[in-house]
Design a protein around this motif. Sequence first.
Motif, PDB file in Angstrom:
ATOM      1  N   TYR A  40     -58.247  63.569 104.438  1.00 58.24           N
ATOM      2  CA  TYR A  40     -59.235  64.231 105.667  1.00 58.24           C
ATOM      3  C   TYR A  40     -58.861  64.574 107.109  1.00 58.24           C
ATOM      4  CZ  TYR A  40     -62.565  63.587 101.675  1.00 58.24           C
ATOM      5  OH  TYR A  40     -63.535  63.875 100.210  1.00 58.24           O
ATOM      6  N   ILE A  41     -58.376  65.323 106.731  1.00 59.15           N
ATOM      7  CA  ILE A  41     -57.431  65.444 108.291  1.00 59.15           C
ATOM      8  C   ILE A  41     -57.627  66.700 108.745  1.00 59.15           C
ATOM      9  CG2 ILE A  41     -55.759  63.837 108.271  1.00 59.15           C
ATOM     10  CD1 ILE A  41     -53.820  65.641 107.457  1.00 59.15           C
ATOM     11  N   PRO A  42     -58.020  66.740 109.981  1.00 60.08           N
ATOM     12  CA  PRO A  42     -57.727  68.415 110.791  1.00 60.08           C
ATOM     13  C   PRO A  42     -56.475  68.887 110.406  1.00 60.08           C
ATOM     14  CG  PRO A  42     -58.382  66.510 112.297  1.00 60.08           C
ATOM     15  CD  PRO A  42     -58.098  66.113 110.841  1.00 60.08           C
ATOM     16  N   MET A  44     -54.455  70.001 112.330  1.00 58.86           N
ATOM     17  CA  MET A  44     -54.000  69.445 113.991  1.00 58.86           C
ATOM     18  C   MET A  44     -52.528  68.461 113.451  1.00 58.86           C
ATOM     19  SD  MET A  44     -56.975  70.685 114.551  1.00 58.86           S
ATOM     20  CE  MET A  44     -57.860  69.690 116.446  1.00 58.86           C
ATOM     21  N   LYS A 191     -60.955  50.306 116.257  1.00 57.21           N
ATOM     22  CA  LYS A 191     -61.069  51.594 115.779  1.00 57.21           C
ATOM     23  C   LYS A 191     -60.916  52.834 117.234  1.00 57.21           C
ATOM     24  CE  LYS A 191     -66.558  52.404 116.151  1.00 57.21           C
ATOM     25  NZ  LYS A 191     -66.329  53.816 116.596  1.00 57.21           N
ATOM     26  N   ASN A 195     -58.338  55.842 116.507  1.00 60.51           N
ATOM     27  CA  ASN A 195     -58.724  57.123 117.297  1.00 60.51           C
ATOM     28  C   ASN A 195     -57.130  58.209 118.000  1.00 60.51           C
ATOM     29  OD1 ASN A 195     -60.635  57.107 115.432  1.00 60.51           O
ATOM     30  ND2 ASN A 195     -62.455  56.813 117.321  1.00 60.51           N
ATOM     31  N   ARG A 199     -55.084  60.667 117.347  1.00 63.35           N
ATOM     32  CA  ARG A 199     -55.233  62.498 118.619  1.00 63.35           C
ATOM     33  C   ARG A 199     -54.111  61.981 119.435  1.00 63.35           C
ATOM     34  NH1 ARG A 199     -61.085  61.007 121.401  1.00 63.35           N
ATOM     35  NH2 ARG A 199     -61.658  61.546 120.499  1.00 63.35           N
ATOM     36  N   MET A 202     -51.532  64.200 116.891  1.00 65.65           N
ATOM     37  CA  MET A 202     -51.899  65.622 116.356  1.00 65.65           C
ATOM     38  C   MET A 202     -51.621  66.567 117.843  1.00 65.65           C
ATOM     39  SD  MET A 202     -55.865  66.066 116.376  1.00 65.65           S
ATOM     40  CE  MET A 202     -56.653  64.658 114.841  1.00 65.65           C
ATOM     41  N   GLN A 318     -72.834  56.955 111.765  1.00 67.87           N
ATOM     42  CA  GLN A 318     -71.910  56.541 112.471  1.00 67.87           C
ATOM     43  C   GLN A 318     -71.236  55.531 112.389  1.00 67.87           C
ATOM     44  OE1 GLN A 318     -71.805  59.053 115.576  1.00 67.87           O
ATOM     45  NE2 GLN A 318     -73.870  60.368 114.276  1.00 67.87           N
TER      46      GLN A 318
ATOM     47  N   PRO B  50     -73.681  65.175 117.154  1.00 72.71           N
ATOM     48  CA  PRO B  50     -72.442  64.104 118.213  1.00 72.71           C
ATOM     49  C   PRO B  50     -71.823  62.840 116.644  1.00 72.71           C
ATOM     50  CG  PRO B  50     -74.583  63.590 118.575  1.00 72.71           C
ATOM     51  CD  PRO B  50     -74.681  65.154 117.676  1.00 72.71           C
ATOM     52  N   TYR B  51     -70.426  62.403 117.336  1.00 76.23           N
ATOM     53  CA  TYR B  51     -70.409  61.335 115.243  1.00 76.23           C
ATOM     54  C   TYR B  51     -69.247  60.776 116.629  1.00 76.23           C
ATOM     55  CZ  TYR B  51     -67.637  59.662 112.206  1.00 76.23           C
ATOM     56  OH  TYR B  51     -66.742  58.698 111.176  1.00 76.23           O
ATOM     57  N   SER B  52     -69.704  59.141 116.454  1.00 74.16           N
ATOM     58  CA  SER B  52     -69.010  57.801 116.546  1.00 74.16           C
ATOM     59  C   SER B  52     -67.650  58.100 116.724  1.00 74.16           C
ATOM     60  CB  SER B  52     -69.634  56.593 116.145  1.00 74.16           C
ATOM     61  OG  SER B  52     -69.110  56.891 114.417  1.00 74.16           O
ATOM     62  N   ASP B  53     -66.769  58.918 115.980  1.00 75.18           N
ATOM     63  CA  ASP B  53     -65.281  59.492 115.912  1.00 75.18           C
ATOM     64  C   ASP B  53     -65.008  60.255 115.508  1.00 75.18           C
ATOM     65  OD1 ASP B  53     -64.459  55.888 115.672  1.00 75.18           O
ATOM     66  OD2 ASP B  53     -66.312  56.374 114.649  1.00 75.18           O
ATOM     67  N   PRO B  54     -65.291  60.935 116.463  1.00 77.38           N
ATOM     68  CA  PRO B  54     -64.294  62.192 116.698  1.00 77.38           C
ATOM     69  C   PRO B  54     -63.174  62.391 116.753  1.00 77.38           C
ATOM     70  CG  PRO B  54     -65.587  62.065 118.288  1.00 77.38           C
ATOM     71  CD  PRO B  54     -65.802  61.032 118.166  1.00 77.38           C
ATOM     72  N   LEU B  55     -62.027  62.730 116.015  1.00 71.10           N
ATOM     73  CA  LEU B  55     -61.246  63.008 115.633  1.00 71.10           C
ATOM     74  C   LEU B  55     -60.535  64.107 117.105  1.00 71.10           C
ATOM     75  CD1 LEU B  55     -59.687  60.987 112.588  1.00 71.10           C
ATOM     76  CD2 LEU B  55     -59.792  60.172 114.698  1.00 71.10           C
ATOM     77  N   ALA B  56     -61.035  65.210 116.444  1.00 67.10           N
ATOM     78  CA  ALA B  56     -60.566  66.216 116.887  1.00 67.10           C
ATOM     79  C   ALA B  56     -60.723  66.968 117.952  1.00 67.10           C
ATOM     80  CB  ALA B  56     -60.862  67.258 115.715  1.00 67.10           C
ATOM     81  N   ASP B  57     -61.638  65.939 118.226  1.00 68.67           N
ATOM     82  CA  ASP B  57     -62.341  66.410 120.079  1.00 68.67           C
ATOM     83  C   ASP B  57     -61.617  65.766 121.157  1.00 68.67           C
ATOM     84  OD1 ASP B  57     -63.852  68.014 119.670  1.00 68.67           O
ATOM     85  OD2 ASP B  57     -64.973  66.704 118.815  1.00 68.67           O
ATOM     86  N   GLY B  58     -61.392  66.306 122.638  1.00 68.85           N
ATOM     87  CA  GLY B  58     -60.571  65.641 123.214  1.00 68.85           C
ATOM     88  C   GLY B  58     -61.716  64.597 124.240  1.00 68.85           C
ATOM     89  N   GLN B  62     -66.260  64.219 123.239  1.00 70.08           N
ATOM     90  CA  GLN B  62     -66.254  62.603 122.902  1.00 70.08           C
ATOM     91  C   GLN B  62     -67.269  61.705 123.791  1.00 70.08           C
ATOM     92  OE1 GLN B  62     -62.943  59.906 121.794  1.00 70.08           O
ATOM     93  NE2 GLN B  62     -64.889  58.381 121.060  1.00 70.08           N
ATOM     94  N   VAL B  99     -67.344  65.325 108.408  1.00 64.66           N
ATOM     95  CA  VAL B  99     -67.952  65.410 107.386  1.00 64.66           C
ATOM     96  C   VAL B  99     -68.525  63.949 107.274  1.00 64.66           C
ATOM     97  CG1 VAL B  99     -66.304  63.933 106.076  1.00 64.66           C
ATOM     98  CG2 VAL B  99     -67.491  66.121 105.416  1.00 64.66           C
ATOM     99  N   PRO B 125     -64.076  70.254 110.798  1.00 63.01           N
ATOM    100  CA  PRO B 125     -62.648  69.975 111.032  1.00 63.01           C
ATOM    101  C   PRO B 125     -61.773  69.210 110.063  1.00 63.01           C
ATOM    102  CG  PRO B 125     -63.625  69.445 112.969  1.00 63.01           C
ATOM    103  CD  PRO B 125     -64.402  69.707 112.564  1.00 63.01           C
ATOM    104  N   ASP B 126     -62.935  67.792 109.892  1.00 68.32           N
ATOM    105  CA  ASP B 126     -62.107  67.207 108.403  1.00 68.32           C
ATOM    106  C   ASP B 126     -62.296  67.128 107.213  1.00 68.32           C
ATOM    107  OD1 ASP B 126     -64.930  66.415 109.452  1.00 68.32           O
ATOM    108  OD2 ASP B 126     -64.186  63.987 109.168  1.00 68.32           O
ATOM    109  N   LEU B 179     -55.460  68.788 122.412  1.00 67.39           N
ATOM    110  CA  LEU B 179     -56.805  68.509 122.189  1.00 67.39           C
ATOM    111  C   LEU B 179     -58.036  69.526 122.585  1.00 67.39           C
ATOM    112  CD1 LEU B 179     -56.799  64.525 121.019  1.00 67.39           C
ATOM    113  CD2 LEU B 179     -57.124  66.793 119.552  1.00 67.39           C
TER     114      LEU B 179
END
Lengths: 419, 256
Positions: A40-42, A44, A191, A195, A199, A202, A318, B50-58, B62, B99, B125-126, B179
Motif C-alpha cells: 500500500y504505497i503512494p 511516489m 513509527k 515515516n 519520505r 520518495m 489513527q 487528518p491521519y496520524s501517519d500521512p506518508l505522502a504529505d510534507g 502533517q 486508507v 494516495p496509499d 513531497l
Amino acid sequence: MSYHITRKTEDQSSGVEYAITKGKYAPDENGYYGRFGGAYIPEMLHRNVEELRTKYLDIIYDPSFQKEYQQLLQDYVGRPTPLYFAQRLSKQYGAQLFLKREDLCHTGAHKVNNTVGQILLAQRLGKKRIIAETGAGQHGVATATVCALKGIECIVYMGEKDIQRQAPNVARMKMLGAKVIPAISGSKTLKDATNEAIRDWMAHPNDTHYIIGSVVGPHPYPDMVARFQSVISKEIRWQLKEKTGSELPQKVIACVGGGSNAAGAFYHFLDETSVELIAVEAAGEGVNSGKSAATTQLGRDGILHGSRSLVMQTEDGQVVEPHSISAGLDYPGIGPMHAHLYDSGRAKFLCVTDEDALKASFEVAKLEGIIPALETGHAFSALRQLELKETDNIVICLSGRGDKDLATYMKVMEQNAEL
Amino acid sequence: MSRINDLFARKNKRVLNVYCTAGYPQLDSTIEVTASLKAAGADLIELGMPYSDPLADGPVIQASGTIALQNGMTITKLFEQLKDFRNQISLPVILMGYVNPLIQYGFENFCAKAAEVGIDGLIIPDIPMYEFEKEYKAIMEKHGLDFIFLVTPETSEERIRKLDSLSSGFLYAVSSSSLTGSDKDFSPVESYLQRLQEMKLKNPVLVGFGIKDKSTFDIACKYTNGAIIGSAYIKAIEGGEDIEQKTKEFIGQVVN
C-alpha cells in the motif's frame, strides 16, 4: 569445524530458500500472507519498490551474491552463532533448553544478518546512499556498520524522543560515520522515524536504498528481511541435529516487535507442523493497562507503513503509540507474516509484561552468565507460561545482548536489591 | 455529468484546486474555509482527512493534521460538518486521505456517506493500482465517486496511460519526486509537464506539490489544466483569524 564448512557448501547449493517459497506460509507473488501484506504505497514510491520487487530474488540467489554474503556472515558477523545447551536454565524449567546465540553476532544482535544482506543488494542495484529508521538504535547501528564496511553514505532517521533516550547508540552511529536525523513529526518515536525514512526515499527515487530493519513495510520487504534472517533457523536445524540427533525441536520461542528475529527463527520450521512456534509480544504494563505493545491482542486489521496487518489504532483508525520497556518491541504493528501465523493459528502468541521480562533477564544472567537484551527477556519469561516436558527440546532465540539495556537494569537494581 | 467533469467542460485552463485539512485551524473551520475559498475564486476544493501517519504529505500538512486531530476531527465529525454544505457551495469538493481510517470506518459506508453529503471524488494516495482494481474500484463506481490517481516524473509512459485510464475527474501530476510543501527550484519540472501535455491523456491534469504562488502556478498552467495548492494555503491561514480575508488575499496573489 570441518563439519561446519562441509555443511555450508551443501547449503549454498541446495536452494533451501527457494524451496520454502512454495510452502503454505510463504507469501504469494503480490506479497500476501493470507489477507495480510501487499504494498500500500503512494505512486511516489512505486519506482523504488517495483525495482526491488522485480530484482530481489535474482540478486539474492545469484552465486556471486551468496558467496560474498556467506563469507561476510562467517568472517564479519561471526556465524554460525552457537546453539548453546543451557544446563542450569534447563534444570530450572524442566526441559531441554537450547539458546540460539544471536547476541554473539557483531553489533550485538540478529539485526546485522539483514543489514549485511541489504547492503550487498544495494550495491548490486547501484545505490549510492542508504537510509534507515531506528527505534532503540540497534538497527541504526547495524546499518551504519555495514555502510562503513562498504564506504556508502548512511542516513538514519530516529525519533527525537528516542535520540534522547538512547544516547550511546546515537554515539555509535555517529562514530561509524552515519548521519542521525531526528524525526520531529507525530509522536517522535519509531513509527515517525519510519515515516520520515519513507519520505526521504520518495524524494530520492534513483540513488537511495532504504534498509528496513524488520519484516514490515511494503512487499517485498517482509519476505526479503525474513530470508536474510532465515539463516537463524537454518543453523538451528543442523546444530540441533548435531546435539540431539533430531533437527526438529518441540518448540521454538522468539520475541516479536515487528518480528524479524522470530521470522528468522521460525522460517525453516514453518512447514514442520510438529514444531510449535511461540511468538512473545510485549504486554508493557499489562495488556489492558493502556500501556502495552501486544499487537495481536490489541490490534485490528489495518494498514501501516505499506502493508496490511494487525495494527494498534483508535476506533477512528489513527495509529496509537504503544508502550514497552523494551524499545525493540515498542511498535504498533507486526509483520504481515506474523499476523498470518497468528490468524491461522500456526504460531501461538503470548505476551509478557515489562516486570516479568526484567525478572527473566536477571534470572538468565544469574543462571547462565548471559545478560540478554530486554527484548529477549520477554522470550525467556514465556517459559513460565508453558507446560514443559523433561524430554522437550526447546529453542529460544537469544536475539540480542543486554549491554544496550544496562541503564534500565541498573535502575532496577537500585530500586530492588533482591533481583 | 459529475461536478468535476462539468467544471472542466466549462473551464479547462488555470483551474485552481486548493487543499485544506478538515478541522484546521479550528475544528469547525471546515465550512468557513470552504466558503472562503469559493468566494476567493478557487475552482475546486480538496479537504484533507487528518491521519496520524500521512506518508505522502510534507511537514506543513502533517502539522495541520496533528492540530486537526487534537481539535477532535474524525471522519464521522467531518460528515456531520458537511451535512448541509451543498446548500451553499456548488463547487466540486474532493476528499483526500489515507486508507486506514477509511477501512476502520468501513470503506463502503464511507463511500456511501461521502456521496450522500455531496462529495465528488477521492484521492487516497496509499491505494495503489493493484489494490484499487481488486477491491476498491467497484465500490467507488457504485457510489458515483471519481477517483484520482497520482503520477510522478518517475512514472513510465505505459503506467501513466494505465493510471489515466483508471482515473476519473482528473489526473494528479506530482510536480517532483519530492513531497508537498517543498521549496525546490521548479524549472526541471517543466519538461515532465510538457511530456504529460504531449501524451494527450483522457483526463485533465492538475499539478500538485511545490505550487505556492503566482509564478509556480503560471508554470504549471502553461502545460496542464491547472494546479493544486496545499501547504502554502495552510500557512496562510495559520492561527485561524480572518480566514475569509486571508484566503481572499492569498488566492488573489496566485491567480491574478
